[in-house]
Design a protein around this motif. Sequence first.
Motif, mmCIF file in Angstrom:
data_model
loop_
_atom_site.group_PDB
_atom_site.id
_atom_site.type_symbol
_atom_site.label_atom_id
_atom_site.label_comp_id
_atom_site.label_asym_id
_atom_site.label_seq_id
_atom_site.Cartn_x
_atom_site.Cartn_y
_atom_site.Cartn_z
ATOM 1 N N TRP A 33 8.706 -13.315 44.933
ATOM 2 C CA TRP A 33 9.714 -12.703 45.799
ATOM 3 C C TRP A 33 9.686 -11.195 45.560
ATOM 4 N N VAL A 34 9.426 -10.438 46.621
ATOM 5 C CA VAL A 34 9.389 -8.980 46.563
ATOM 6 C C VAL A 34 10.556 -8.451 47.382
ATOM 7 N N HIS A 35 11.369 -7.587 46.758
ATOM 8 C CA HIS A 35 12.496 -6.975 47.473
ATOM 9 C C HIS A 35 12.308 -5.467 47.479
ATOM 10 N N LEU A 36 12.458 -4.853 48.682
ATOM 11 C CA LEU A 36 12.200 -3.432 48.868
ATOM 12 C C LEU A 36 13.405 -2.754 49.497
ATOM 13 N N ASP A 37 13.530 -1.457 49.224
ATOM 14 C CA ASP A 37 14.583 -0.629 49.800
ATOM 15 C C ASP A 37 14.070 -0.024 51.093
ATOM 16 N N GLY A 38 14.715 -0.372 52.215
ATOM 17 C CA GLY A 38 14.238 0.090 53.506
ATOM 18 C C GLY A 38 14.416 1.570 53.747
ATOM 19 N N LYS A 39 15.251 2.243 52.958
ATOM 20 C CA LYS A 39 15.496 3.673 53.180
ATOM 21 C C LYS A 39 14.360 4.545 52.664
ATOM 22 N N GLU A 40 13.458 3.996 51.867
ATOM 23 C CA GLU A 40 12.383 4.792 51.283
ATOM 24 C C GLU A 40 11.138 4.745 52.160
ATOM 25 N N ALA A 41 10.479 5.879 52.268
ATOM 26 C CA ALA A 41 9.260 5.963 53.073
ATOM 27 C C ALA A 41 8.143 5.112 52.481
ATOM 28 N N GLU A 42 8.140 4.934 51.154
ATOM 29 C CA GLU A 42 7.091 4.137 50.511
ATOM 30 C C GLU A 42 7.133 2.682 50.944
ATOM 31 N N THR A 43 8.322 2.213 51.353
ATOM 32 C CA THR A 43 8.445 0.817 51.760
ATOM 33 C C THR A 43 7.597 0.537 52.989
ATOM 34 N N SER A 97 22.491 -5.936 57.040
ATOM 35 C CA SER A 97 21.333 -6.731 57.412
ATOM 36 C C SER A 97 20.371 -6.876 56.241
ATOM 37 N N ILE A 98 19.788 -8.064 56.147
ATOM 38 C CA ILE A 98 18.674 -8.281 55.231
ATOM 39 C C ILE A 98 17.551 -8.938 56.022
ATOM 40 N N ARG A 99 16.372 -8.358 55.923
ATOM 41 C CA ARG A 99 15.217 -8.824 56.682
ATOM 42 C C ARG A 99 14.253 -9.519 55.735
ATOM 43 N N LEU A 100 13.687 -10.635 56.164
ATOM 44 C CA LEU A 100 12.813 -11.409 55.289
ATOM 45 C C LEU A 100 11.563 -11.832 56.046
ATOM 46 N N TRP A 101 10.456 -11.746 55.343
ATOM 47 C CA TRP A 101 9.213 -12.352 55.801
ATOM 48 C C TRP A 101 8.872 -13.471 54.822
ATOM 49 N N ALA A 102 8.763 -14.685 55.324
ATOM 50 C CA ALA A 102 8.533 -15.849 54.467
ATOM 51 C C ALA A 102 7.226 -16.523 54.862
ATOM 52 N N GLU A 103 6.448 -16.837 53.885
ATOM 53 C CA GLU A 103 5.221 -17.606 54.077
ATOM 54 C C GLU A 103 4.980 -18.423 52.820
ATOM 55 N N ARG A 104 3.977 -19.262 52.822
ATOM 56 C CA ARG A 104 3.739 -20.128 51.686
ATOM 57 C C ARG A 104 3.550 -19.318 50.411
ATOM 58 N N GLY A 105 4.455 -19.519 49.449
ATOM 59 C CA GLY A 105 4.335 -18.896 48.135
ATOM 60 C C GLY A 105 4.865 -17.487 48.029
ATOM 61 N N ARG A 106 5.360 -16.894 49.131
ATOM 62 C CA ARG A 106 5.802 -15.502 49.038
ATOM 63 C C ARG A 106 6.911 -15.206 50.032
ATOM 64 N N VAL A 107 7.881 -14.385 49.584
ATOM 65 C CA VAL A 107 8.938 -13.861 50.438
ATOM 66 C C VAL A 107 9.028 -12.362 50.195
ATOM 67 N N ILE A 108 9.050 -11.590 51.275
ATOM 68 C CA ILE A 108 9.274 -10.150 51.212
ATOM 69 C C ILE A 108 10.592 -9.860 51.915
ATOM 70 N N SER A 109 11.531 -9.277 51.187
ATOM 71 C CA SER A 109 12.840 -8.948 51.756
ATOM 72 C C SER A 109 13.031 -7.437 51.744
#
Length: 320
Positions: A33-43, A97-109
């Motif tokens: 599970w990877v969680h990122l801050d949407g306000k940062e350009a690096e995201t 809001s929280i945005r998620l991408w889910a696939e087998r074995g991984r979630v990116i929020s």
Amino acid sequence: MNGWALSLSSNGAVRSIDPGHACTMPPEGQFTWVHLDGKEAETNRWLQQHGHLPETVVAALTAVETRPRSEAFANGALVNLRGLHPEGDHGGDPLVSIRLWAERGRVISVSFRPLDGFEHLRAAMEDAELHDPGDLISALAILITAKLDPHVADLGDLVDSCEADFDADRAYEMRRLIARARSQAIAYRRFVVPQRQALEGLAIMKTEWLEEADRLHLREAADRFARMGEELEAVRERSALLHEQFTDLRAEQIETRTLVLSVVALVFLPLTFLTGLLGMNVAGIPFAHEPWAFAAVVGMCVAVAAAIAVYFVRAHWFRN
């Protein structure tokens, strides 16, 4: 980059890893599970270079304005949900809001603002209670409903108390409470109704990482959102009705006071004419030098006022 990543190995151990090392799909039996801050350009840069995601998904994860949705892609699903903000964070929409991408074995929020209770979800991941994307998303949906449901119930209780304690003397204060309840109900309902639809769509989505227990929890959360949507609609309609009642009450109070002023003016109108006529500084006013003249004028004024008052009473001007 301001973010974090947790990895669950096949033996049940959870460890914290650098988000930059989570760009590859984990082996079978592992979950990241990877969680990122949407306000940062690096995201945005990380999602484009290391996330291995379609461009439409990257754009949806980093969009400023979103609404609850769930959409299936070839190898995963995009899920947008809304939940309460922590106490003290009052900027923007009441539901973040929280945005998620889910696939087998991984979630990116990705989130732009803190989500109330999000730390409990991370603690559950660290305690190895979440084993796949289905567990994570269903736990998030249940967490959001658990946090939001009491607030919706409080709005209903507020309207109940205003209806039970309908008091004309507190009309101004109660109108402010009703206006606040109605505004919050409208703001919540804007996202609660599509969130129910998003969870219902996710519950029937054909994907291997959603187990039957996860689908059951998603349907349960969708049902709770449906009930909250109905409660918010009832709060909105009842608040509008109460506001109309307070407006009618205020109009009645103004009408009553205007009537009293009109009656007083009509009573004194002939008296003013009489005293003005007798008060003219010209010769020929009858009985001007008689000692009983003043008492006679006062008695005449009293009689005229009494006669006018009797007329208004018989004409039912004072009847509500």
